[in-house]
Design an enzyme around this catalytic site. Structure first.
Site, mmCIF file in Angstrom:
data_model
loop_
_atom_site.group_PDB
_atom_site.id
_atom_site.type_symbol
_atom_site.label_atom_id
_atom_site.label_comp_id
_atom_site.label_asym_id
_atom_site.label_seq_id
_atom_site.Cartn_x
_atom_site.Cartn_y
_atom_site.Cartn_z
ATOM 1 N N GLY A 1 0.844 -1.196 0.000
ATOM 2 C CA GLY A 1 0.000 0.000 0.000
ATOM 3 C C GLY A 1 0.872 1.236 0.000
ATOM 4 C CB SER A 2 0.111 4.733 0.759
ATOM 5 O OG SER A 2 -0.409 4.589 2.059
ATOM 6 N N GLY B 1 2.221 2.099 5.264
ATOM 7 C CA GLY B 1 3.252 1.093 5.534
ATOM 8 C C GLY B 1 4.114 1.459 6.738
ATOM 9 C CD GLU C 1 7.336 -5.195 -2.130
ATOM 10 O OE1 GLU C 1 7.634 -4.199 -2.805
ATOM 11 O OE2 GLU C 1 8.138 -6.113 -1.871
ATOM 12 C CB CYS D 1 3.461 0.060 -7.101
ATOM 13 S SG CYS D 1 3.577 -1.564 -7.831
ATOM 14 C CD GLU E 1 2.664 6.195 -5.046
ATOM 15 O OE1 GLU E 1 2.237 6.176 -3.872
ATOM 16 O OE2 GLU E 1 2.957 5.163 -5.669
HETATM 17 P P1 NAP Z 1 -3.350 2.240 1.341
HETATM 18 O O1 NAP Z 1 -4.368 3.294 1.520
HETATM 19 O O2 NAP Z 1 -2.083 2.363 2.086
HETATM 20 O O3 NAP Z 1 -4.087 0.861 1.680
HETATM 21 C C1 NAP Z 1 -3.469 -0.388 1.510
HETATM 22 C C2 NAP Z 1 -4.131 -1.396 2.420
HETATM 23 O O4 NAP Z 1 -3.832 -1.038 3.775
HETATM 24 C C3 NAP Z 1 -5.658 -1.414 2.325
HETATM 25 O O5 NAP Z 1 -6.125 -2.723 2.506
HETATM 26 C C4 NAP Z 1 -6.064 -0.530 3.489
HETATM 27 O O6 NAP Z 1 -7.381 -0.770 3.939
HETATM 28 C C5 NAP Z 1 -5.039 -0.957 4.526
HETATM 29 N N1 NAP Z 1 -4.842 -0.021 5.619
HETATM 30 C C6 NAP Z 1 -5.044 1.311 5.628
HETATM 31 N N2 NAP Z 1 -4.788 1.815 6.851
HETATM 32 C C7 NAP Z 1 -4.403 0.774 7.638
HETATM 33 C C8 NAP Z 1 -4.026 0.639 9.007
HETATM 34 N N3 NAP Z 1 -3.991 1.680 9.826
HETATM 35 N N4 NAP Z 1 -3.702 -0.573 9.459
HETATM 36 C C9 NAP Z 1 -3.716 -1.646 8.659
HETATM 37 N N5 NAP Z 1 -4.104 -1.588 7.354
HETATM 38 C C10 NAP Z 1 -4.423 -0.394 6.847
HETATM 39 O O7 NAP Z 1 -2.941 2.088 -0.198
HETATM 40 P P2 NAP Z 1 -3.910 2.002 -1.466
HETATM 41 O O8 NAP Z 1 -4.451 3.354 -1.748
HETATM 42 O O9 NAP Z 1 -4.858 0.879 -1.302
HETATM 43 O O10 NAP Z 1 -2.871 1.584 -2.604
HETATM 44 C C11 NAP Z 1 -2.104 2.490 -3.321
HETATM 45 C C12 NAP Z 1 -0.677 2.507 -2.815
HETATM 46 O O11 NAP Z 1 -0.132 1.195 -2.866
HETATM 47 C C13 NAP Z 1 0.251 3.357 -3.653
HETATM 48 O O12 NAP Z 1 1.098 4.087 -2.820
HETATM 49 C C14 NAP Z 1 1.039 2.329 -4.443
HETATM 50 O O13 NAP Z 1 2.300 2.767 -4.891
HETATM 51 C C15 NAP Z 1 1.149 1.227 -3.464
HETATM 52 N N6 NAP Z 1 1.451 -0.042 -4.121
HETATM 53 C C16 NAP Z 1 2.712 -0.554 -3.984
HETATM 54 C C17 NAP Z 1 3.051 -1.734 -4.629
HETATM 55 C C18 NAP Z 1 4.441 -2.305 -4.499
HETATM 56 O O14 NAP Z 1 4.607 -3.492 -4.775
HETATM 57 N N7 NAP Z 1 5.448 -1.537 -4.093
HETATM 58 C C19 NAP Z 1 2.095 -2.397 -5.395
HETATM 59 C C20 NAP Z 1 0.818 -1.845 -5.509
HETATM 60 C C21 NAP Z 1 0.501 -0.677 -4.853
HETATM 61 P P3 NAP Z 1 -8.621 0.076 3.333
HETATM 62 O O15 NAP Z 1 -8.691 -0.218 1.878
HETATM 63 O O16 NAP Z 1 -9.778 -0.438 4.096
HETATM 64 O O17 NAP Z 1 -8.303 1.507 3.608
#
Ligand code: NAP
Length: 496
Positions: free
Chosen positions: A230-231, A235, A252, A286, A387
């Site tokens: 995730g973000s 993370g 990641e 990502c 980003e």
């Molecule tokens: P996100 O908002 O960080 O959410 C990712 C996951 O974390 C979701 O399941 C989210 O749940 C959960 N989450 C949020 N807050 C949390 C907490 N306090 N405790 C535990 N879990 C929590 O990211 P996103 O918007 O879904 O994804 C986009 C990001 O992912 C971008 O920054 C992208 O670059 C990154 N990404 C990285 C890769 C890599 O391999 N490096 C691959 C794909 C994406 P909810 O959905 O319920 O909020």
């Protein structure tokens, strides 16, 4: 397996369960606004129940011979193949990317199923010579216990398979908390795992917000490993909370990926790579290219070639095969992307095309953003550093190869880079000096294959890798066994 129409449930310990509160949350199609269903708004109670189920299942699953676990994964691969089109269509409806890309997403899951299925007959440890006579030593991989997989919405099937399949082949059990924007694709994946013969309780899925379900998983003492994508912001929080109970954490996170175009590049090839990397999945990968670092001698020509192609990109519902770019995931992401375009203009970058939410005709029902290009971008501008996660590309001009490498490396992220050049010496120097986890020579910043390690440096990761053999590391504990068959006490380092 069936659930009440359009009201879906968690699957915990082999049973369908709603949230104790009875509350649900809706799932919408970002292209049309259509309601796809309701999912349980779970919280701590459901997360803890899932961990307990996974903990119980672990005691049997860890004893299933790994080749047998692998056979289940092979069946998962077969079923994913059989249902590829149906799952791809569900995914397009749920998160917007075009069918060509959602088919690719499922294909990654298929590839991972076969790859990790094969690991069931490898899971290599090693045996090396020992220093005393009549003694042997062997290092083997042990499963760790309950793994929590917390995943984002942009690869709703591929990313969960990158986590669950290595975790399962190694003998761990799983609690899966998918992104709240893509619960349906996640549920289909779990249904397929059970159709393939996975014993109940080995994978449990809990829907609900990161702030409640996710948090509970970070704090539950029976969770041994957190595998998070995730973000970077989320993370970092995950790592800090999980550290309190010394959980293993693989992260990641975000990216700010660049394509370097040198003065000797094949510009036609570069244009194709840039378009695909920057605007595929509406820039929400990502590995999406959000910076083009171009030598000033070819900068104008490259931009002149790119602009008409960007303007030709057709926005629309990803189910329509003639569409190039689907919607962005939700309104808050649309607002964020637009605000970055405002920031870019305020910083002095030149908006060449795009820069607005497209609401023409049918697009009015969804979250569409025009593919956008900025020139005159300086490397230190926010649009070149942060980003954006949308279809926004910044062109940065440089005067030399060395400057291109320095600009490429100078962000807080480190996922992927690409370089277009015909010069073998520059290729070798780029291989040595570029500091991202992935580098592409003469192709764009996307296109990883699952047999190689995937991940990034700096703010993108915490040193772990997914996929390939490296993908097993976070899910296994090395155990070393010494067997002394000398019949007497032998002291290592002491006895001659
Ligand atoms: P996100 O908002 O960080 O959410 C990712 C996951 O974390 C979701 O399941 C989210 O749940 C959960 N989450 C949020 N807050 C949390 C907490 N306090 N405790 C535990 N879990 C929590 O990211 P996103 O918007 O879904 O994804 C986009 C990001 O992912 C971008 O920054 C992208 O670059 C990154 N990404 C990285 C890769 C890599 O391999 N490096 C691959 C794909 C994406 P909810 O959905 O319920 O909020």
């Amino acid at each position: 397996m069936t659930t009440t129409a359009n009201v879906f449930q968690n699957y915990i310990g082999g049973k369908w369960r709603g949230a104790e509160s009875g509350q649900t949350f809706p799932n919408y199609n970002p292209a049309t606004g259509e309601l796809l269903g309701y999912f349980p708004l779970s919280g701590e109670a459901e997360a803890n129940a899932a961990v307990a189920a996974a903990r119980t299942a672990f005691e049997k699953w860890r004893l299933v011979p790994a080749p047998k676990r692998g056979e289940i994964l092979f069946r998962v691969g077969e079923l994913l193949k059989e249902h590829k089109e149906e799952i791809a269509r569900t995914m397009t409806q749920e998160m917007g990317k075009i069918l060509k890309e959602t088919r690719g997403d499922v294909q990654e899951g298929i590839d991972m199923a076969y790859y990790m299925g094969g690991e069931g007959r490898r899971l290599f440890g090693h045996s090396v010579p020992v220093e005393l006579p009549n003694k042997a030593g062997v290092a083997m991989r042990d499963p760790i216990g309950v793994v929590s997989c917390i995943t984002p919405w942009n690869f709703p099937v591929a990313i969960p398979t990158w986590k669950m399949f290595p975790a399962l082949i190694a003998g761990n059990t799983v609690v899966f908390k998918p992104a709240s924007d893509t619960p349906l694709s996640a549920l289909r994946l779990v249904e397929i795992l059970y159709e393939a013969g996975l014993p109940e309780g080995v994978v449990n899925i809990v829907f609900g917000p990161g702030g409640s379900v996710g948090e509970a998983l970070l704090h539950n003492p029976d969770v041994a490993v957190i595998s998070f994508t995730g973000s970077t912001e989320s993370g970092r929080h995950v790592a800090m909370e999980a550290a309190k109970s010394l959980k293993r954490v693989s992260l990641e996170m975000g990216g700010k990926n660049a394509v370097i175009v040198m003065d000797d590049a094949d510009l036609n090839l570069a244009v194709e790579g840039i378009l695909w990397s920057a605007y595929g999945t509406a820039g929400q990968r990502c590995t999406a290219c959000s910076r083009v670092i171009v030598h000033r001698d070819v900068s104008k020509e490259l931009v002149d070639m790119l602009v008409p192609r960007i303007e030709q990109l057709r926005l629309g519902n990803g189910l329509d095969e003639s569409v190039d770019v689907g919607p962005v995931i939700n309104v808050s992401q649309l607002t964020k992307i637009h605000s970055y375009c405002g920031i870019g203009k305020d910083e002095g970058a030149k908006l060449i095309t795009g820069g607005y939410a497209d609401r023409e005709g049918e697009l009015a029902r969804g979250n569409f953003y025009r593919p956008t290009l900025f020139t005159n971008v300086r490397p230190d501008m926010r649009i070149a550093q942060e980003e954006i996660f949308g279809p926004v590309l910044s062109v940065i001009e440089v005067q030399s190869f060395d400057e291109a490498i320095a600009v490429n490396n100078n962000t807080k992220y480190g996922l992927s880079s690409a370089i277009y050049t015909q010069d073998i010496n520059r290729v070798q120097r780029a291989m040595r000096d570029i500091t991202t986890g992935i580098l592409y020579i003469n192709s764009g910043t996307t296109g990883a294959e699952i047999q190689f390690p995937f991940g990034g440096t700096r703010g993108t990761g915490n040193g772990h890798r997914e996929a390939g053999i490296a993908g097993l590391d976070v899910f296994t504990e090395w155990k070393v066994v010494y067997t002394d068959y000398s019949g007497k006490l032998q002291k290592a380092q002491i006895d001659e």
